[in-house]
Design a protein around this motif. Sequence first.
Motif, PDB file in Angstrom:
ATOM      1  N   VAL A   3       0.918  -1.337   0.098  1.00  0.00           N
ATOM      2  CA  VAL A   3      -0.007   0.231  -0.108  1.00  0.00           C
ATOM      3  C   VAL A   3       0.769   1.380  -0.071  1.00  0.00           C
ATOM      4  O   VAL A   3       1.781   1.272   0.766  1.00  0.00           O
ATOM      5  N   VAL A   4       0.683   2.211  -0.819  1.00  0.00           N
ATOM      6  CA  VAL A   4       1.465   3.358  -0.840  1.00  0.00           C
ATOM      7  C   VAL A   4       0.687   4.676  -0.598  1.00  0.00           C
ATOM      8  O   VAL A   4      -0.408   4.839  -1.302  1.00  0.00           O
ATOM      9  N   GLU A   5       0.944   5.258   0.347  1.00  0.00           N
ATOM     10  CA  GLU A   5       0.411   6.409   0.664  1.00  0.00           C
ATOM     11  C   GLU A   5       1.194   7.673   0.531  1.00  0.00           C
ATOM     12  O   GLU A   5       2.473   7.827   1.048  1.00  0.00           O
ATOM     13  N   ILE A   6       0.622   8.727   0.084  1.00  0.00           N
ATOM     14  CA  ILE A   6       1.449   9.911  -0.230  1.00  0.00           C
ATOM     15  C   ILE A   6       0.986  11.019   0.663  1.00  0.00           C
ATOM     16  O   ILE A   6      -0.349  11.285   0.289  1.00  0.00           O
ATOM     17  N   GLU A   7       1.625  11.567   1.451  1.00  0.00           N
ATOM     18  CA  GLU A   7       1.244  12.647   2.226  1.00  0.00           C
ATOM     19  C   GLU A   7       1.740  13.899   1.729  1.00  0.00           C
ATOM     20  O   GLU A   7       1.218  14.914   1.726  1.00  0.00           O
ATOM     21  N   ASP A   8       3.015  13.817   1.118  1.00  0.00           N
ATOM     22  CA  ASP A   8       3.871  14.900   0.529  1.00  0.00           C
ATOM     23  C   ASP A   8       3.584  14.813  -1.088  1.00  0.00           C
ATOM     24  O   ASP A   8       4.051  13.956  -1.584  1.00  0.00           O
TER      25      ASP A   8
END
Length: 142
Positions: A3-8
Amino acid sequence: MIVVEIEDEAWRAIVPNVQAVVQEAAGAALGGDRREATVLLTDDGALRDLNARFLGKDRPTNVLAFPDVDPKRLGDVAVAFATCASEAESQGKSLADHLRHLVVHGVLHLIGYDHQSEADAERMEGLERRLLANMNIADPYA
């Protein structure tokens, strides 16, 4: 499953197909392991906070790995944008290739590799070199 989560959002802006980059690197490190892991692409502030809370080091870092206690799940890897971008630039490599290296490094930590002793570091770095070479990425330790 990764799972890839992108906050920036800087990750998306600078690294084309950043999710595919992460998936490729994590998949290479996992081999046939099918357990879930999350890779968080975030900023230096978040890594500094995690580093301070969990390791007692009040400074940002490039990558942190947090193995999960649930045997069905590997854990989480967090990567900081500004630190990684600065390292990539100073080392003369693309941010995408540096990200691949750090994801491989973090995922290897999740599956039990470490670099606390010289022998462990040589073993882990050797594996990193081989996995990255399979992705046509130069030796990050050269």
